[in-house]
Design a protein around this motif. Structure first.
Motif, PDB file in Angstrom:
ATOM      1  N   GLY A  26       0.812  -1.213   0.000  1.00 56.71           N
ATOM      2  CA  GLY A  26       0.000   0.000   0.000  1.00 56.71           C
ATOM      3  C   GLY A  26       0.847   1.265   0.000  1.00 56.71           C
ATOM      4  N   GLU A  27       0.536   2.178   0.887  1.00 60.41           N
ATOM      5  CA  GLU A  27       1.245   3.459   0.944  1.00 60.41           C
ATOM      6  C   GLU A  27       2.698   3.294   1.372  1.00 60.41           C
ATOM      7  OE1 GLU A  27      -0.953   5.935   3.540  1.00 60.41           O
ATOM      8  OE2 GLU A  27      -2.673   6.143   2.184  1.00 60.41           O
ATOM      9  N   ARG A  28       3.028   2.151   1.938  1.00 59.55           N
ATOM     10  CA  ARG A  28       4.404   1.916   2.369  1.00 59.55           C
ATOM     11  C   ARG A  28       5.252   1.266   1.288  1.00 59.55           C
ATOM     12  NH1 ARG A  28       4.233  -1.073   7.990  1.00 59.55           N
ATOM     13  NH2 ARG A  28       2.935  -2.504   6.787  1.00 59.55           N
ATOM     14  N   ALA A  29       4.715   1.149   0.085  1.00 66.24           N
ATOM     15  CA  ALA A  29       5.458   0.557  -1.029  1.00 66.24           C
ATOM     16  C   ALA A  29       6.405   1.598  -1.616  1.00 66.24           C
ATOM     17  CB  ALA A  29       4.504   0.033  -2.083  1.00 66.24           C
TER      18      ALA A  29
ATOM     19  N   ILE B 148      13.671   2.954   0.551  1.00 67.87           N
ATOM     20  CA  ILE B 148      13.274   1.929   1.517  1.00 67.87           C
ATOM     21  C   ILE B 148      14.075   2.070   2.802  1.00 67.87           C
ATOM     22  CG2 ILE B 148      13.327  -0.561   1.967  1.00 67.87           C
ATOM     23  CD1 ILE B 148      12.664  -0.940  -1.028  1.00 67.87           C
ATOM     24  N   ALA B 149      15.375   2.315   2.672  1.00 66.52           N
ATOM     25  CA  ALA B 149      16.225   2.465   3.854  1.00 66.52           C
ATOM     26  C   ALA B 149      15.803   3.680   4.684  1.00 66.52           C
ATOM     27  CB  ALA B 149      17.686   2.589   3.433  1.00 66.52           C
ATOM     28  N   ARG B 150      15.353   4.733   4.020  1.00 68.34           N
ATOM     29  CA  ARG B 150      14.904   5.926   4.737  1.00 68.34           C
ATOM     30  C   ARG B 150      13.526   5.717   5.357  1.00 68.34           C
ATOM     31  NH1 ARG B 150      15.513  11.140   1.024  1.00 68.34           N
ATOM     32  NH2 ARG B 150      14.792  12.070   2.995  1.00 68.34           N
ATOM     33  N   ARG B 151      12.686   4.945   4.702  1.00 66.04           N
ATOM     34  CA  ARG B 151      11.318   4.735   5.198  1.00 66.04           C
ATOM     35  C   ARG B 151      11.296   3.792   6.391  1.00 66.04           C
ATOM     36  NH1 ARG B 151       7.421   3.865   7.419  1.00 66.04           N
ATOM     37  NH2 ARG B 151       5.244   3.808   6.722  1.00 66.04           N
TER      38      ARG B 151
END
Length: 214
Positions: A79-82, A138-141
């Protein structure tokens, strides 16, 4: 098609790894003169090579399709975390374009005077860039946990292998350029193979949250 069906496509990531190396190993086995240590993977699909069309259509384009399906499944599942799914889709498209065959010179090396060879190499060099950008996102999220660790480790290892490759290719006496190139492909496609498994906790957490909201 609903998101529930599309989430299954994330498993196209592991399939891409098996599919690509299956074609590489299978077609190489049909060519006794082809040695993995000394030959580039692209030579399997070079102009005039035996099984050229099979390598380009199935090996490169087929793998790119798997990566695109992974991107769709990743977006549907997270979802929004993709984070970075558009970059991953761009990488998939660029990987398909590496099916442009290069031409080999009389000396057995790529013919750098050929437009096809230069175009092929451009796509080869461009394909990982959006993927690396996605890994940074991805590493930042994910400030902790396995997604961040996998992203950082994959990016660092891939860039390290690329650096080693450039250094070794400058030495014309180096006897195993093919092995170094294959290491970069293993790291690149290895992330797609591992991502669905190592992100499982985040996927399950999102599913639980949706159940509570429902």
């Amino acid at each position: 098609m609903s998101d529930r069906n599309r989430v299954r496509w994330v498993w196209a990531g592991p399939a891409a790894f098996a599919w690509f190396f299956g074609w590489v190993l299978g077609l190489a086995a049909l060519r006794p003169e082809y040695h993995h240590a000394t030959k580039a993977i692209s030579e399997l699909g070079a102009v005039g090579a035996p099984y050229m069309l099979a390598m380009n259509a199935f090996g490169f384009v087929g793998t790119g399709v798997c990566l695109a399906l992974f991107a769709v499944g990743y977006r549907a599942r997270m979802g929004e975390r993709a984070v970075g799914y558009k970059s991953i889709m761009l990488t998939a498209l660029l990987f398909m374009m590496t099916a442009v065959p290069m031409e080999m010179g009389a000396d057995g090396d790529p013919d750098m005077g050929s437009k096809l060879t230069r175009l092929h190499l451009v796509f080869v060099m461009l394909a990982p860039i959006p993927w690396l950008w996605a890994l940074i996102g991805i590493a930042r999220r994910y400030v902790d946990g396995t997604p961040r660790a996998l992203a950082l480790a994959s990016a660092a290892a891939f860039l390290g292998v690329v650096g080693v490759t450039i250094f070794l290719m400058a030495d014309r006496t180096f006897q195993a350029p093919g092995l170094v190139q294959r290491a970069s492909f293993v790291l690149f496609l290895g992330w797609f193979a591992a991502a669905p498994y190592l992100m499982r906790n985040q996927i399950e957490s999102r599913s639980e949250l949706e159940k509570h909201r429902g």
